[in-house]
Design a protein around this motif. Structure first.
Motif, short mmCIF file in Angstrom:
data_model
loop_
_atom_site.label_atom_id
_atom_site.label_comp_id
_atom_site.label_asym_id
_atom_site.label_seq_id
_atom_site.Cartn_x
_atom_site.Cartn_y
_atom_site.Cartn_z
N MET A 114 0.82 -1.22 0.00
CA MET A 114 0.00 0.00 0.00
C MET A 114 0.85 1.27 0.00
O MET A 114 0.40 2.31 -0.46
N THR A 115 2.10 1.17 0.50
CA THR A 115 2.98 2.34 0.44
C THR A 115 3.36 2.67 -0.99
O THR A 115 3.84 3.78 -1.27
N VAL A 116 3.14 1.74 -1.89
CA VAL A 116 3.37 1.99 -3.32
C VAL A 116 2.05 2.34 -4.01
O VAL A 116 1.98 3.27 -4.81
N ALA A 117 0.99 1.61 -3.71
CA ALA A 117 -0.28 1.76 -4.43
C ALA A 117 -1.00 3.07 -4.10
O ALA A 117 -1.54 3.71 -5.00
N ILE A 118 -1.01 3.47 -2.85
CA ILE A 118 -1.75 4.69 -2.48
C ILE A 118 -1.11 5.93 -3.10
O ILE A 118 -1.82 6.73 -3.73
N PRO A 119 0.21 6.13 -3.01
CA PRO A 119 0.80 7.29 -3.70
C PRO A 119 0.63 7.22 -5.22
O PRO A 119 0.44 8.25 -5.87
N ALA A 120 0.67 6.02 -5.78
CA ALA A 120 0.47 5.88 -7.23
C ALA A 120 -0.95 6.29 -7.61
O ALA A 120 -1.16 6.94 -8.65
N ALA A 121 -1.92 5.94 -6.79
CA ALA A 121 -3.31 6.35 -7.07
C ALA A 121 -3.45 7.87 -7.00
O ALA A 121 -4.12 8.48 -7.84
N LEU A 122 -2.82 8.49 -6.02
CA LEU A 122 -2.85 9.95 -5.94
C LEU A 122 -2.16 10.57 -7.14
O LEU A 122 -2.63 11.59 -7.67
N PHE A 123 -1.07 9.98 -7.59
CA PHE A 123 -0.36 10.47 -8.76
C PHE A 123 -1.25 10.41 -10.00
O PHE A 123 -1.36 11.39 -10.75
N VAL A 124 -1.89 9.28 -10.22
CA VAL A 124 -2.76 9.13 -11.39
C VAL A 124 -3.89 10.14 -11.35
O VAL A 124 -4.23 10.77 -12.35
N ARG A 125 -4.45 10.33 -10.18
CA ARG A 125 -5.54 11.31 -10.02
C ARG A 125 -5.03 12.73 -10.26
O ARG A 125 -5.72 13.54 -10.86
N GLY A 126 -3.81 13.01 -9.81
CA GLY A 126 -3.29 14.37 -9.90
C GLY A 126 -2.83 14.78 -11.29
O GLY A 126 -2.89 15.95 -11.63
N VAL A 127 -2.36 13.83 -12.09
CA VAL A 127 -1.81 14.21 -13.40
C VAL A 127 -2.82 14.17 -14.53
O VAL A 127 -2.46 14.40 -15.68
N ARG A 128 -4.05 13.89 -14.22
CA ARG A 128 -5.06 13.88 -15.28
C ARG A 128 -5.09 15.21 -15.99
O ARG A 128 -5.18 16.27 -15.37
#
Length: 156
Positions: free
Chosen positions: A73-87
């Protein structure tokens, strides 16, 4: 004394580049559909669950399973925020897109490091090896995505 070397003349060849028509562009988009990055994040979470189950089976300790899942989750949660942020928003200049990408990548890295640093305080009886295994397996999902994508596109 300054001498300038002669500038060679470049033979002007006709370019092989031919712009696509609207119909050709649409056909190309249909042949190569855009894949959602959310499936990679879902794969990271699923991999975290698998690693947690394997850690629990191997050690018989729930702390190992929780540690492994937390690592993923320390990888998946920041990755999800990244995907959401770079749209990308329509009409956004390319410089703004690149800046947004850079900022969100830095946020992703900082959040990952912060979550890893907070692990001893958040997880009672933290099993470091299990947590690192969860991190590594979740990070490898990016490579799995690169390997699976061509096969996935051929199925569509």
């Amino acid at each position: 004394m300054t001498t300038n070397a002669p500038v060679p003349e470049v033979d002007a060849e006709e370019s092989d580049f031919k712009p696509l028509t609207a119909e050709e562009a649409q056909k190309l988009r249909e042949q190569n559909p855009e894949l959602s990055p959310w499936w990679v994040i879902a794969a990271q979470v699923a991999a975290g669950v698998v690693v947690a189950c394997l850690a629990w089976i191997w050690t018989g300790r729930t702390e190992a399973a929780v540690s492994a899942f937390y690592g993923a989750m320390t990888v998946a949660i920041p990755a999800a925020l990244f995907v959401r942020g770079v749209r990308r928003k329509p009409g956004m200049p390319s410089q703004a897109v690149m800046l947004r990408f850079f900022v969100w990548e830095m946020i992703k890295i900082a959040l990952t490091v912060a979550l890893l640093a907070a692990a001893p305080w958040l997880i009672g009886g933290l099993v470091w090896l299990a947590m690192v295994a969860g991190v590594v397996v979740a990070m490898k999902m990016y490579w799995v995505a690169l390997l699976v994508r061509p096969k996935f596109l051929n199925r569509i």
